[in-house]
Write a protein that holds these residues in place. Structure first.
Motif, mmCIF file in Angstrom:
data_model
loop_
_atom_site.group_PDB
_atom_site.id
_atom_site.type_symbol
_atom_site.label_atom_id
_atom_site.label_comp_id
_atom_site.label_asym_id
_atom_site.label_seq_id
_atom_site.Cartn_x
_atom_site.Cartn_y
_atom_site.Cartn_z
ATOM 1 N N ILE A 61 0.817 -1.220 0.000
ATOM 2 C CA ILE A 61 0.000 0.000 0.000
ATOM 3 C C ILE A 61 0.847 1.265 0.000
ATOM 4 N N PRO A 62 1.896 1.377 0.839
ATOM 5 C CA PRO A 62 2.720 2.593 0.770
ATOM 6 C C PRO A 62 3.393 2.792 -0.590
ATOM 7 N N LEU A 63 3.796 1.704 -1.248
ATOM 8 C CA LEU A 63 4.495 1.832 -2.521
ATOM 9 C C LEU A 63 3.560 2.219 -3.673
ATOM 10 N N ILE A 64 2.286 1.896 -3.559
ATOM 11 C CA ILE A 64 1.345 2.257 -4.626
ATOM 12 C C ILE A 64 0.343 3.299 -4.117
ATOM 13 N N LYS A 65 0.786 4.097 -3.177
ATOM 14 C CA LYS A 65 -0.106 5.085 -2.572
ATOM 15 C C LYS A 65 -0.682 6.048 -3.602
ATOM 16 N N GLU A 66 0.143 6.512 -4.520
ATOM 17 C CA GLU A 66 -0.347 7.455 -5.519
ATOM 18 C C GLU A 66 -1.294 6.782 -6.506
ATOM 19 N N VAL A 67 -1.067 5.526 -6.800
ATOM 20 C CA VAL A 67 -1.985 4.787 -7.675
ATOM 21 C C VAL A 67 -3.347 4.659 -6.997
ATOM 22 N N ILE A 68 -3.337 4.356 -5.705
ATOM 23 C CA ILE A 68 -4.592 4.286 -4.953
ATOM 24 C C ILE A 68 -5.281 5.643 -4.960
ATOM 25 N N GLY A 69 -4.484 6.715 -4.831
ATOM 26 C CA GLY A 69 -5.051 8.061 -4.884
ATOM 27 C C GLY A 69 -5.730 8.352 -6.208
ATOM 28 N N VAL A 70 -5.111 7.924 -7.299
ATOM 29 C CA VAL A 70 -5.715 8.101 -8.618
ATOM 30 C C VAL A 70 -7.039 7.343 -8.698
ATOM 31 N N CYS A 71 -7.071 6.135 -8.147
ATOM 32 C CA CYS A 71 -8.306 5.342 -8.146
ATOM 33 C C CYS A 71 -9.410 6.052 -7.360
ATOM 34 N N VAL A 72 -9.056 6.605 -6.214
ATOM 35 C CA VAL A 72 -10.048 7.323 -5.404
ATOM 36 C C VAL A 72 -10.612 8.507 -6.181
ATOM 37 N N VAL A 73 -9.733 9.280 -6.828
ATOM 38 C CA VAL A 73 -10.185 10.435 -7.611
ATOM 39 C C VAL A 73 -11.089 9.984 -8.759
ATOM 40 N N LEU A 74 -10.731 8.892 -9.424
ATOM 41 C CA LEU A 74 -11.560 8.387 -10.525
ATOM 42 C C LEU A 74 -12.918 7.897 -10.023
ATOM 43 N N ILE A 75 -12.928 7.275 -8.842
ATOM 44 C CA ILE A 75 -14.206 6.845 -8.259
ATOM 45 C C ILE A 75 -15.084 8.054 -7.958
ATOM 46 N N LEU A 76 -14.491 9.079 -7.377
ATOM 47 C CA LEU A 76 -15.245 10.288 -7.038
ATOM 48 C C LEU A 76 -15.822 10.955 -8.284
ATOM 49 N N THR A 77 -14.994 11.093 -9.313
ATOM 50 C CA THR A 77 -15.469 11.749 -10.534
ATOM 51 C C THR A 77 -16.526 10.902 -11.237
ATOM 52 N N GLN A 78 -16.362 9.597 -11.196
ATOM 53 C CA GLN A 78 -17.361 8.728 -11.809
ATOM 54 C C GLN A 78 -18.705 8.851 -11.081
ATOM 55 N N CYS A 79 -18.659 8.931 -9.761
ATOM 56 C CA CYS A 79 -19.894 9.058 -8.982
ATOM 57 C C CYS A 79 -20.568 10.407 -9.211
ATOM 58 N N MET A 80 -19.755 11.455 -9.376
ATOM 59 C CA MET A 80 -20.320 12.785 -9.572
ATOM 60 C C MET A 80 -21.192 12.854 -10.823
ATOM 61 N N LYS A 81 -20.848 12.092 -11.841
ATOM 62 C CA LYS A 81 -21.598 12.135 -13.101
ATOM 63 C C LYS A 81 -22.506 10.913 -13.293
ATOM 64 N N THR A 82 -22.739 10.148 -12.242
ATOM 65 C CA THR A 82 -23.614 8.979 -12.345
ATOM 66 C C THR A 82 -25.034 9.418 -12.693
ATOM 67 N N PHE A 83 -25.549 8.873 -13.748
ATOM 68 C CA PHE A 83 -26.890 9.240 -14.213
ATOM 69 C C PHE A 83 -27.592 8.082 -14.918
ATOM 70 N N ASP A 84 -26.912 7.501 -15.909
ATOM 71 C CA ASP A 84 -27.568 6.545 -16.799
ATOM 72 C C ASP A 84 -28.107 5.322 -16.073
ATOM 73 N N ILE A 85 -27.317 4.771 -15.141
ATOM 74 C CA ILE A 85 -27.747 3.546 -14.471
ATOM 75 C C ILE A 85 -28.971 3.803 -13.598
ATOM 76 N N ILE A 86 -29.028 4.987 -12.959
ATOM 77 C CA ILE A 86 -30.184 5.332 -12.130
ATOM 78 C C ILE A 86 -31.387 5.618 -13.007
ATOM 79 N N TYR A 87 -31.149 6.317 -14.103
ATOM 80 C CA TYR A 87 -32.237 6.673 -15.021
ATOM 81 C C TYR A 87 -32.919 5.420 -15.562
ATOM 82 N N VAL A 88 -32.133 4.443 -15.983
ATOM 83 C CA VAL A 88 -32.709 3.228 -16.586
ATOM 84 C C VAL A 88 -33.404 2.379 -15.527
ATOM 85 N N MET A 89 -32.788 2.219 -14.373
ATOM 86 C CA MET A 89 -33.345 1.327 -13.356
ATOM 87 C C MET A 89 -34.597 1.897 -12.706
#
Length: 297
Positions: free
Chosen positions: A209-237
């Motif tokens: 985890i310490p060695l890939i800390k920045e990679v984990i950080g990138v994943c967290v940012v991508l998760i956050l941005t993906q959630c911010m624009k979540t629309f299609d799955i809720i709209y269809v369901m």
């Protein structure tokens, strides 16, 4: 060797089309949405546009549905990070070892990512149907009929179910990123840890985890941005209703409803501006404060 100093014109010539594309389809629409948020406009080119200052924002903040959508968004953000990242990391760590058929597992876990959100939503909508769905029929078949529910129309659980389905679809994306991050750690280091008798807890939390800390950080940012624009799955369901009674509403869904259903592009742009500012600030703070490596002298 190809260097920038010797080939400035060639490099700039290749960068200009991408830069123009980025400005035209990313920066300009964002800037235009911010400007439009201070106007009243129906979205029809031939209609008049009226400047109304902060009125769109004032009406937005007075709308209880907006705050419900913000509450749902916060829930979506928290649950997505707490589910997608740990599951993706565990799977990535397991698949980074010497196991048979590793490529088959990678493809299997990544498959939901390449499927369209509409296909995923329709599949789960059929599985969770209260009368004919696979899940409820299975529960009835094993004598657990009391646990069967109307998963997508029960206001107490519908958004929680949709949130978990959203996490299920995107875990594979972060799995691949984390596998690539773990692959950067040398095999000699893992062998040395085995020789020293380091357990899995020490290996994971003290080394990996310490060695890939920045990679984990990138994943967290991508998760956050993906959630911010979540629309299609809720709209269809929810069949486009975000209901019942807007219990599944999110800011982007409210932006769609205000803009294209109520023809109020000014307030829709105000919501888009709030989503943009909140997303940029949240992602920046989380990455810089939580995951960026600090340089030491």
């Amino acid at each position: 060797m190809f260097t920038f100093k010797q080939n400035k014109l060639i490099v700039i010539a290749f960068l200009i089309p991408a830069l123009l594309f980025y400005i035209s389809f990313m920066l300009y629409p964002a800037f235009y949405a911010i400007v439009l948020s201070f106007f009243k406009w129906s979205g029809v080119a031939s209609t008049d546009t009226y400047f109304n200052g902060l009125n769109n924002y004032i009406l937005l903040f007075r709308n209880p549905v907006f705050w419900l959508s913000v509450k749902n968004l916060v829930f979506l953000l928290v649950v997505s990070v707490l589910t997608q990242l740990p599951i993706a990391f565990i799977l990535a760590y397991m698949l980074s070892g010497n196991i048979r058929y590793v490529n088959i597992f990678k493809v299997s876990y990544f498959m939901p990512v390449i499927l369209s959100a509409t296909a995923v939503s329709m599949m789960w909508k059929l599985i969770l149907d209260d009368k004919y769905g696979l899940l409820n029929n299975f529960l009835r078949g094993v004598g657990l009929e009391s646990l069967s529910r109307s998963w997508l129309t029960d206001p107490d659980i519908s958004f929680k179910v949709i949130t978990l389905i959203n996490s299920w679809q995107h875990v594979g994306y972060f799995l691949i990123i984390l596998i690539a991050g773990i692959a950067t750690i040398s095999e000699e280091l893992f062998e040395a840890l085995k020789i020293d008798g380091a357990g899995i807890f020490t290996t994971v939390f003290k080394v990996v985890i310490p060695l890939i800390k920045e990679v984990i950080g990138v994943c967290v940012v991508l998760i956050l941005t993906q959630c911010m624009k979540t629309f299609d799955i809720i709209y269809v369901m929810t069949s486009g209703t975000f209901g019942p009674n807007n219990v599944n509403q999110v800011p982007v869904g409210l932006m769609y409803y205000r803009s294209f259903i109520e023809d109020n592009f000014g307030q829709g742009s105000a919501i888009a501006t709030m989503v943009l500012l909140f997303g940029v600030l949240l992602s920046s703070v989380v990455y810089i404060k939580g995951f960026q490596q600090k340089n030491t002298v």
